[in-house]
Write an enzyme that holds these catalytic residues in place. Structure first.
Site, PDB file in Angstrom:
ATOM      1  N   LYS A 135      -0.055  10.818 -58.478  1.00 16.96           N
ATOM      2  CA  LYS A 135       1.151  10.612 -57.673  1.00 16.96           C
ATOM      3  C   LYS A 135       2.326  11.449 -58.510  1.00 16.96           C
ATOM      4  CE  LYS A 135       1.700   6.187 -58.373  1.00 16.96           C
ATOM      5  NZ  LYS A 135       0.499   5.761 -58.993  1.00 16.96           N
ATOM      6  N   ARG A 145       5.877  -1.459 -55.693  1.00 21.13           N
ATOM      7  CA  ARG A 145       4.720  -1.677 -55.979  1.00 21.13           C
ATOM      8  C   ARG A 145       4.060  -3.238 -56.035  1.00 21.13           C
ATOM      9  NH1 ARG A 145       4.370   2.248 -60.587  1.00 21.13           N
ATOM     10  NH2 ARG A 145       2.497   2.057 -61.893  1.00 21.13           N
ATOM     11  N   ARG A 193      -5.557  11.832 -70.037  1.00 19.01           N
ATOM     12  CA  ARG A 193      -4.024  12.249 -69.703  1.00 19.01           C
ATOM     13  C   ARG A 193      -3.493  12.282 -70.978  1.00 19.01           C
ATOM     14  NH1 ARG A 193      -0.718   9.331 -65.014  1.00 19.01           N
ATOM     15  NH2 ARG A 193      -1.275   7.647 -66.215  1.00 19.01           N
ATOM     16  N   ARG A 209      -4.193  -2.169 -65.935  1.00 19.72           N
ATOM     17  CA  ARG A 209      -3.188  -1.567 -64.811  1.00 19.72           C
ATOM     18  C   ARG A 209      -3.685  -1.315 -63.310  1.00 19.72           C
ATOM     19  NH1 ARG A 209      -1.864   3.576 -67.473  1.00 19.72           N
ATOM     20  NH2 ARG A 209      -0.509   4.071 -65.954  1.00 19.72           N
ATOM     21  N   ARG A 269      -0.256   8.216 -73.781  1.00 23.81           N
ATOM     22  CA  ARG A 269       0.790   7.376 -73.392  1.00 23.81           C
ATOM     23  C   ARG A 269       0.329   5.935 -73.937  1.00 23.81           C
ATOM     24  NH1 ARG A 269       2.458   7.657 -66.945  1.00 23.81           N
ATOM     25  NH2 ARG A 269       1.961   5.370 -67.134  1.00 23.81           N
TER      26      ARG A 269
HETATM   27  P1  AMP Z   1       3.701   4.669 -64.021  1.00 21.60           P
HETATM   28  O1  AMP Z   1       4.245   5.545 -64.798  1.00 21.60           O
HETATM   29  O2  AMP Z   1       4.086   4.449 -62.625  1.00 21.60           O
HETATM   30  O3  AMP Z   1       2.250   4.421 -64.038  1.00 21.60           O
HETATM   31  O4  AMP Z   1       4.180   3.212 -64.615  1.00 21.60           O
HETATM   32  C1  AMP Z   1       4.200   2.861 -65.885  1.00 21.60           C
HETATM   33  C2  AMP Z   1       4.364   1.316 -66.234  1.00 21.60           C
HETATM   34  O5  AMP Z   1       5.718   1.133 -65.913  1.00 21.60           O
HETATM   35  C3  AMP Z   1       3.485   0.310 -65.133  1.00 21.60           C
HETATM   36  O6  AMP Z   1       2.351   0.044 -65.465  1.00 21.60           O
HETATM   37  C4  AMP Z   1       4.590  -0.811 -65.105  1.00 21.60           C
HETATM   38  O7  AMP Z   1       4.679  -1.591 -66.224  1.00 21.60           O
HETATM   39  C5  AMP Z   1       5.911  -0.044 -65.163  1.00 21.60           C
HETATM   40  N1  AMP Z   1       6.593   0.220 -63.666  1.00 21.60           N
HETATM   41  C6  AMP Z   1       6.541   1.390 -63.285  1.00 21.60           C
HETATM   42  N2  AMP Z   1       7.127   1.143 -61.926  1.00 21.60           N
HETATM   43  C7  AMP Z   1       7.122  -0.151 -61.643  1.00 21.60           C
HETATM   44  C8  AMP Z   1       7.529  -0.932 -60.500  1.00 21.60           C
HETATM   45  N3  AMP Z   1       7.880  -0.070 -59.324  1.00 21.60           N
HETATM   46  N4  AMP Z   1       7.495  -2.115 -60.601  1.00 21.60           N
HETATM   47  C9  AMP Z   1       7.049  -2.932 -61.825  1.00 21.60           C
HETATM   48  N5  AMP Z   1       6.829  -1.776 -62.995  1.00 21.60           N
HETATM   49  C10 AMP Z   1       6.914  -0.876 -62.922  1.00 21.60           C
END
Ligand code: AMP
Length: 222
Positions: free
Chosen positions: A13, A88, A127, A172, A161
């Site tokens: 994404k 999400r 990554r 996750r 990360r």
């Molecule tokens: P990402 O970079 O999109 O993989 O997001 C990393 C982390 O940020 C996720 O595992 C969640 O802990 C938090 N996060 C990101 N977007 C959301 C969302 N829309 N709702 C809740 N937690 C989020």
């Protein structure tokens, strides 16, 4: 153009949404990036979110919806936006609907990147991100840095990360299955869902996405 990117963590994404930002010249709103920046600077939101993010859990819906509503009120989002990592959960999708209705707009498409679990696990644990500018690399693909361990853009060291460790990645994926996967049916029922095969090369996936968006836009004009 108003687009939502759905797809498991590691489905591409982030990579594809930044390409689309360049293509359509509209803002990319990536909730994970916003949260990581807030955590890095230690803001009250960052302090609230840190534990959830590092544990691979979702930050509470009300916190995310407040953050998104503020961001979408920005002048630059008037022409359109790309949402990456949001919504999400079902309450977030319903919250998004309320925000968009309030702005008198509609979503154009919800893109779902389809990638097998095996590939997701490989991608996430290989990554690496730049500790300084945030650029994203992948050690096992064409997205590897040209000098091992260093960012091509700014030369800073690349790091894993905090939530890309083996154990957190598995968590996750479970969170995705439980909270986010139901959105596929939610958007399908609204006729917005577009499934994209996400295991091809970055270029091929990008081309498939643009073709799909253009053919939807052409269909609407008819
Ligand atoms: P990402 O970079 O999109 O993989 O997001 C990393 C982390 O940020 C996720 O595992 C969640 O802990 C938090 N996060 C990101 N977007 C959301 C969302 N829309 N709702 C809740 N937690 C989020």
């Amino acid at each position: 153009m108003r687009i939502v990117f759905l797809g498991a963590p590691g489905s591409g994404k982030g990579t594809q949404s930044s390409r689309l930002r360049e293509h359509y010249q509209i803002p990319l709103i990536a909730t994970g990036d916003i949260l990581r920046a807030e955590i890095a600077t230690g803001t009250p939101l960052g302090i609230k979110a840190k534990g959830y993010v590092n544990e691979g859990q979702l930050v509470p819906d009300d916190v995310i919806l407040e953050m998104i509503e503020k961001r979408m009120a920005g002048k630059d989002a008037e022409r359109g936006f790309i949402l990456d990592g949001f919504p999400r959960s079902l309450p977030q999708a319903e919250g998004l609907q309320r925000i968009i209705d309030g702005l008198g707009k509609r979503l154009d498409a919800v893109l779902k990147l389809d990638v097998s679990k095996k590939v997701l696990l490989e991608r996430m644990t290989s990554r690496r991100v730049c500790g300084s500018c945030g650029a994203v690399y992948n050690l096992s693909s064409s997205l590897a840095p040209s000098t091992a361990g260093r960012c091509d853009r700014c030369g800073a060291a690349l790091v894993l990360r905090a939530d890309d460790t083996d154990e957190t990645v598995k968590k996750r994926l479970l969170v995705y299955e439980a909270a986010t996967a139901p959105l596929i049916d939610y958007y399908d029922a609204q006729g917005l869902l577009v499934i994209i095969h996400g295991e091809n090369s970055v270029e091929e996936v990008n081309e498939e996405i643009i073709r799909a968006l253009e053919s939807r836009a052409a269909g609407k004009k008819k």
